[in-house]
Design a protein around this motif. Structure first.
Motif, mmCIF file in Angstrom:
data_model
loop_
_atom_site.group_PDB
_atom_site.id
_atom_site.type_symbol
_atom_site.label_atom_id
_atom_site.label_comp_id
_atom_site.label_asym_id
_atom_site.label_seq_id
_atom_site.Cartn_x
_atom_site.Cartn_y
_atom_site.Cartn_z
ATOM 1 N N GLY A 229 11.710 -25.841 10.545
ATOM 2 C CA GLY A 229 10.886 -27.028 10.742
ATOM 3 C C GLY A 229 10.690 -27.367 12.212
ATOM 4 N N LEU A 232 8.311 -24.793 13.762
ATOM 5 C CA LEU A 232 6.937 -25.060 13.325
ATOM 6 C C LEU A 232 6.335 -26.249 14.066
ATOM 7 C CD1 LEU A 232 7.433 -24.558 9.482
ATOM 8 C CD2 LEU A 232 5.971 -23.163 10.952
ATOM 9 N N GLY A 233 7.143 -27.290 14.276
ATOM 10 C CA GLY A 233 6.649 -28.457 15.002
ATOM 11 C C GLY A 233 6.226 -28.118 16.420
ATOM 12 N N TYR A 364 3.691 -26.116 8.669
ATOM 13 C CA TYR A 364 2.737 -25.993 9.782
ATOM 14 C C TYR A 364 1.527 -26.895 9.562
ATOM 15 C CZ TYR A 364 0.947 -23.479 13.856
ATOM 16 O OH TYR A 364 0.504 -23.147 15.118
ATOM 17 N N CYS A 367 2.556 -30.717 10.086
ATOM 18 C CA CYS A 367 2.710 -31.219 11.450
ATOM 19 C C CYS A 367 1.392 -31.243 12.211
ATOM 20 C CB CYS A 367 3.760 -30.410 12.207
ATOM 21 S SG CYS A 367 3.314 -28.699 12.582
ATOM 22 N N SER A 399 9.080 -30.777 10.566
ATOM 23 C CA SER A 399 8.003 -30.366 11.471
ATOM 24 C C SER A 399 7.106 -31.553 11.833
ATOM 25 C CB SER A 399 7.172 -29.251 10.835
ATOM 26 O OG SER A 399 6.524 -29.692 9.661
#
Length: 512
Positions: A229, A232-233, A364, A367, A399
């Protein structure tokens, strides 16, 4: 006993919208899939005979010119179309539905099927919204009813594109319309279900992203979800920055007219298509391939870099195409890369790499779009499994939190702000008194205050407060509670300003 037929009528209208939008978008999707297969075959044949590459170059040049002419005639078909619909629903811009409908259909088919990293979902939403607007104008429905038609059409368009009616409805409510009015959600849901039925009749019952993995992710491995997470953020912020600044890159090519900027991603496509023909297009082919074979770390890193640059430049060119599916495919690549590395380091059993791919798609999108509920439901419906709900929620929340802490904006709102710097108001000159619905959130500036104590914007009138199933006629002593929905009457010309001012009062912020 008198029957309350208001919502029932809007449900019937939603079904009509969904049937028409479902047909339009299903044909749109069919054309894209068929033509994309033809392009991939030509690229593969180009390895044996260079004349096929020459043929593709000529085809792409024709597409650049044709789509450029379509954009010149109707600028509102540029990009995904979601920011335009969001602006239309908030009263910030207006469009000619027929002009958008046929040009977006043709331009979208040509652009997306050629192999660029563009998705069909944004154009499908705009096509559905155009259908809704058209049916509203034919029925002579104006004001809030007209917006409900547009929202219903948008929901139907996304549903037909992805066969995800629940997520499609939530996306329109959470990300586009920002309102959970009963009329809006009932119309949007009925339209989405009808469109999904039409789409399933064309494409069958197999989920769009059938990953063939229903293994439950073990609790002992949840630390991987936290790390995934966070990664991805950070990548989500990178994507936002590159996408929102992509036009700065194109402005270096001053000798190319803006409507022909697409020549640049088409040059890139010639190289990507030659070396990686199975990895061109919006990205659903990439995601499905991961279900059968996951490449090594080096190839995944190269694929991530290529797809990131290719996606940003494809969208930044202004061609009619979305970022929805490219975002999901990038998330899948990041998830695959994390899973492979974690497995090599002994942090993760290799059986769960596919799970990481599924969770990363949701995280993805959550976020970048800042729509976590939509992301969770969307991937659940597209994958066709309920086994992943908890891990999807964990990755999406983390994320989302990373991007929110670092002041990332919802991508579609940010794109709308860019669009409004050079607004294009086309179509009929609509001028009427309109009703707008704005929810009151916990901790807002007007919570627990009397109506008379609030400094309301000029040219607006609070005519009703919706509190659950109750409809309250307000007076000066009426106290506004969190969870209420304010029904405000305003002139259409001032709607955008009034909405922003009341949202600031009701939300404590200008953007929700």
């Amino acid at each position: 006993m008198k029957l309350n037929t208001t919502r029932f009528i809007f449900i019937l209208r939603g079904i009509l919208i969904g049937i028409v939008a479902g047909l339009v978008v299903s044909l749109f999707r069919l054309a894209i899939e068929f033509l994309l297969e033809c392009v991939i075959r030509l690229f593969k044949l180009g390895h044996f005979d260079v004349k096929f590459l020459g043929l593709l170059a000529i085809i792409f040049l024709v597409i650049v010119v044709v789509v450029g002419k379509l954009i010149q005639a109707e600028p509102n078909i540029k990009g995904s179309g979601i920011p335009q619909i969001e602006g239309q629903l908030s009263g910030e811009l207006e469009m000619d539905w027929w002009s958008v409908l046929w040009r977006k259909w043709i331009g979208g088919v040509l652009s997306i099927s050629s192999g660029l990293s563009l998705g069909r979902e944004g154009p499908s939403i705009q096509l559905g919204a155009a259908v809704g607007q058209g049916l509203a104008e034919v029925s002579k429905i104006k004001g809030s009813g007209r917006r409900v038609f547009i929202a219903g059409g948008a929901s139907a368009g996304l549903s037909a594109a992805f066969n995800a009616p629940i997520a499609s409805t939530l996306f329109i409510l959470e990300e586009v319309y920002h309102n959970f009015s009963p009329l809006v959600w009932t119309t949007s849901l009925s339209a989405a279900l009808a469109a999904n039925y039409i789409s399933l009749s064309f494409f069958g019952l197999t989920p769009v992203l059938n990953m063939k993995n229903n293994i439950q992710f073990p609790i002992s491995q949840y630390f991987n979800l936290i790390l995934l997470g966070i990664i991805l953020g950070l990548f989500g912020l990178l994507y936002q920055y590159l996408t929102l600044n992509s036009k700065k890159f194109y402005k270096h090519f001053k000798f190319i007219p803006q409507r022909y900027w697409s020549i640049i991603p088409y040059v890139i496509l010639m190289f990507v298509g030659y070396f990686l023909p199975n990895y061109i297009g919006g990205g659903n082919r990439i995601i499905l391939n991961f279900s059968d074979y996951i490449p090594g770390v080096k190839f995944l890193i190269i694929l991530l870099i290529v797809r990131l640059i290719f996606s940003v430049l494809s969208y930044g060119s202004g061609l009619p195409g979305g970022i929805f599916l490219p975002i999901l495919s990038l998330g899948a690549i990041i998830g695959a890369l994390y899973g492979v590395i974690a497995a090599k380091l002994g942090m993760l059993d290799s059986h769960f790499i596919v799970d990481c791919i599924i969770y990363a798609m949701a995280g993805y999108f959550a976020c970048i779009g800042k729509a976590p509920f939509t992301a969770i439901l969307l991937i659940t419906e597209m994958v066709g499994s309920l086994q992943h709900l908890m891990p999807l929620a964990v990755v999406s929340l983390i994320s989302y939190t990373v991007v929110d802490l670092l002041n990332g904006l919802p991508i579609y709102e940010a794109l709308l702000e860019q669009l409004n710097k050079n607004p294009t108001r086309q179509g009929s000159n609509i001028a009427f008194t309109d009703k707008i619905r704005i929810p009151v959130f916990v901790g807002s500036l007007i919570q627990d205050r009397q109506v008379r104590q609030i400094n309301w914007p000029k040219n607006s009138l609070l005519i009703e407060i919706e509190r659950g199933e109750k409809h309250i006629l307000p007076h000066g002593d009426t106290i506004i509670r969190s969870g209420d929905t304010l029904v405000v009457e305003a002139d259409e010309k001032n709607q955008n300003i009034i909405v922003k001012e009341i949202k600031y009062l009701a939300n404590g912020t200008e953007s929700h």
